[in-house]
Scaffold this motif. Structure first.
Motif, PDB file in Angstrom:
ATOM      1  N   ILE A 480       0.864  -1.190   0.000  1.00 34.60           N
ATOM      2  CA  ILE A 480       0.000   0.000   0.000  1.00 34.60           C
ATOM      3  C   ILE A 480       0.892   1.229   0.000  1.00 34.60           C
ATOM      4  O   ILE A 480       1.511   1.567   1.001  1.00 34.60           O
ATOM      5  CB  ILE A 480      -0.939   0.003   1.221  1.00 34.60           C
ATOM      6  N   ARG A 481       0.966   1.907  -1.135  1.00 27.47           N
ATOM      7  CA  ARG A 481       1.872   3.040  -1.276  1.00 27.47           C
ATOM      8  C   ARG A 481       1.248   4.340  -0.789  1.00 27.47           C
ATOM      9  O   ARG A 481       1.945   5.221  -0.285  1.00 27.47           O
ATOM     10  CB  ARG A 481       2.304   3.168  -2.737  1.00 27.47           C
ATOM     11  N   ASP A 482      -0.076   4.505  -0.918  1.00 25.88           N
ATOM     12  CA  ASP A 482      -0.711   5.748  -0.471  1.00 25.88           C
ATOM     13  C   ASP A 482      -2.126   5.438  -0.005  1.00 25.88           C
ATOM     14  O   ASP A 482      -2.766   4.485  -0.462  1.00 25.88           O
ATOM     15  CB  ASP A 482      -0.741   6.776  -1.605  1.00 25.88           C
ATOM     16  N   VAL A 483      -2.597   6.268   0.928  1.00 27.44           N
ATOM     17  CA  VAL A 483      -3.945   6.171   1.487  1.00 27.44           C
ATOM     18  C   VAL A 483      -4.572   7.556   1.409  1.00 27.44           C
ATOM     19  O   VAL A 483      -3.974   8.533   1.880  1.00 27.44           O
ATOM     20  CB  VAL A 483      -3.921   5.692   2.955  1.00 27.44           C
ATOM     21  N   GLU A 484      -5.767   7.657   0.841  1.00 27.92           N
ATOM     22  CA  GLU A 484      -6.444   8.946   0.741  1.00 27.92           C
ATOM     23  C   GLU A 484      -7.941   8.759   0.946  1.00 27.92           C
ATOM     24  O   GLU A 484      -8.486   7.671   0.739  1.00 27.92           O
ATOM     25  CB  GLU A 484      -6.209   9.595  -0.631  1.00 27.92           C
ATOM     26  N   VAL A 485      -8.602   9.839   1.335  1.00 24.07           N
ATOM     27  CA  VAL A 485     -10.054   9.873   1.455  1.00 24.07           C
ATOM     28  C   VAL A 485     -10.589  10.685   0.288  1.00 24.07           C
ATOM     29  O   VAL A 485     -10.201  11.840   0.087  1.00 24.07           O
ATOM     30  CB  VAL A 485     -10.499  10.486   2.796  1.00 24.07           C
ATOM     31  N   GLY A 486     -11.445  10.073  -0.517  1.00 19.99           N
ATOM     32  CA  GLY A 486     -11.966  10.740  -1.700  1.00 19.99           C
ATOM     33  C   GLY A 486     -13.042  11.751  -1.376  1.00 19.99           C
ATOM     34  O   GLY A 486     -13.523  11.860  -0.240  1.00 19.99           O
TER      35      GLY A 486
END
Length: 514
Positions: A480-486
């Motif tokens: 998992i390279r990045d985590v974001e909230v859309g």
């Protein structure tokens, strides 16, 4: 004996033995199989009783596949080794082995228990779980959003229309639409470079001149500013010779698929560029509520310890600037002679995540340690976070982290800011996000933290003024390279995989009545 240096990595071959040095850290390999000093120490001291594979024998209990009654942490395992259990026939080792050797054994045992071996899981099969994933506060399903991306993506930034900006390390910047379709590369951005080195025994890529984090201005809907953090590369431009790079931050806008209005926000002189791979560059960005920009720079010096404790050098620092690149007057070192005026904190090794908590105003980071010592840190102005003087982990070859002796630096451990959460053994912690959406209301003001080697997603919550890992939401997924909230409040994960990169999202599953 043959010696060669490529991309900051020293390759030394003596007969059938290869010594790989990353800065001051070394690995030994023989005919493609790594020699692990910690494994050797375990076999010598523990294997006869507990089994060479920790499976247990008639003399000792198994060390894997069972619960430990006296604690699972490295500290608890160290105490068990040191004190022993004489009533059960296990002697205490505190009078036989030094404390550093006992901790080495504890780290090795904890790595095996967590299945965190030398496999960095770059090529492990990628299977998206079908059906519902149960968790403590919200059940969810994982669904594909965008597929067929480059195998080495780096970051995503949510857009108001439900799409995302996307960076791929060796390709550049593109846009993923709200229905998951990737655009052609945005024309006119800095060049991305793909001439990397892959070490076959770990399957990781080492290169310079990569595209890293992309972020939008807090007022993006009105001003259109996009911030790009990348490894600025040049050839034979300083005493290092050959290709070198260094972190640089620019901003611009996208107009009809082209990068326009470019401005430099943060950069350093070419004298500070090096051939240390951009894997060590940090490369993250975040804005606080006052629209100040924080910039993470990892161990990009000529070695993995050089300049990190030196306030005059940019390496191993979190930097803070205004959104236009100006230096805030209250930066902690602005009045210190020869110090980097943009420095906010120092002593960082490999800061893989950087986020500003808009609710509290605090700035947080996730940071990779060496072998053990991954961290979740609260970044306090002017504080020293310890690298390369101190770590809760050890070097990859098992030796203690104590480069202060080599550098001639004495220090008091009380002056080193300790991690809020120590992640030992190292899951290879990556990026994270503070959740504040509506899709998962019970997760609000909690961290969702990704990992690379562990391929897991953690939910981390506040317990008063402490952070604790509350739950592993996803196990055995992918790097998992990045985590974001859309914009829709769903959680999006950027996955790195040898077959192709992809974006998946977590979608809540509504509870059904009994």
């Amino acid at each position: 004996m043959k010696k060669r240096r490529i991309l900051g990595i020293t390759l030394l071959s003596i007969g059938g033995v290869i010594l790989v040095g990353f800065g001051a850290v070394a690995f030994l390999f023989y005919r493609g199989v790594n020699f692990d000093p910690l494994e050797s120490a375990y076999e010598e001291n523990c294997g006869a009783c507990h089994g060479q594979n920790m499976e247990g024998t008639g003399q000792g209990t198994p060390l894997v596949g069972v619960a430990f009654r006296h604690g699972e942490s490295v500290e608890a395992i160290s105490a068990s080794i040191a004190n022993g259990f004489p009533a059960q026939g296990m002697p205490g080792w505190s009078g036989i082995l030094p404390e550093t050797e006992i901790r080495r054994l504890a780290i090795f045992i904890s790595e095996r228990r967590a299945d965190l071996s030398w496999d960095f899981k770059v090529r492990k099969p990628l299977e998206i779980p079908e059906g519902m994933v149960r968790s403590d506060l919200h059940d969810f399903r994982i669904e594909a959003f965008a597929e067929g991306l480059d195998p080495l993506p780096y970051s995503i930034a949510p857009l108001p229309d439900g799409g995302f900006l996307l960076t791929e390390k060796m390709r550049g910047l593109s846009i993923v639409s709200a229905d998951g379709v990737q655009s052609p590369l945005v024309a006119g951005t800095p060049s991305a470079h793909a001439d990397s080195l892959r070490l076959p025994f770990v399957q990781l890529e080492y290169g310079i001149g990569w595209i890293m984090e992309v972020a939008t201005h807090p007022d993006y809907a009105d001003n259109g500013w996009i911030y790009l953090h990348f490894g600025d590369r040049c050839e034979d431009c300083n005493d290092g010779g050959g290709a070198v790079s260094m972190n640089k931050v620019i901003r611009g806008r996208i107009d009809d698929g082209r990068w326009v209005d470019e401005e430099t926000i943060w950069s350093v002189p070419v004298e500070d560029y090096s051939d240390m791979p951009d894997m060590a560059a940090g490369g993250r960005l975040c804005f606080d509520a006052e629209q100040r920009l924080y910039i993470s720079v990892g161990m990009k010096g000529p070695a993995n310890y050089y300049g990190i404790q030196d306030l005059s050098k940019p390496y191993g620092k979190i930097h803070r600037v205004h959104d236009d690149g100006g230096v805030p007057a209250d930066n902690p070192f602005i009045q210190v002679a020869d110090a980097q005026p943009t420095a906010w904190t120092y002593g960082h090794r490999s800061p893989q995540g950087l986020e500003c908590n808009q609710r509290t105003g605090q700035v947080w980071s996730t940071e990779m340690g060496p072998r053990g010592g991954d961290e979740i840190n609260l970044l306090l102005p002017g504080r020293n976070y310890g690298w390369p003087l101190h770590s809760k982990g050890v070097n990859y070859d098992g030796t203690p982290v104590e480069y202060g002796k080599e550098l001639g630096i004495t220090f008091d451990l009380a002056d080193i800011e300790q991690p809020v959460i120590d992640l030992t053994p190292s899951p290879a912690v990556s990026s994270f996000a503070f959740y504040e959406g509506n899709a998962f209301p019970a997760w609000r003001n909690q961290m969702l933290v990704g990992t690379l080697r562990a391929t897991e997603l953690y939910r981390v919550a506040f317990d008063g003024d402490r952070l604790v890992i509350q739950e592993t939401l996803i196990k055995d997924l992918a790097r998992i390279r990045d985590v974001e909230v859309g914009a829709d409040g769903l959680v999006y994960l950027l996955l790195e995989h040898a077959s192709s990169g992809r974006i998946v999202r977590l979608v809540p599953v509504a509870e059904t009545g009994a």
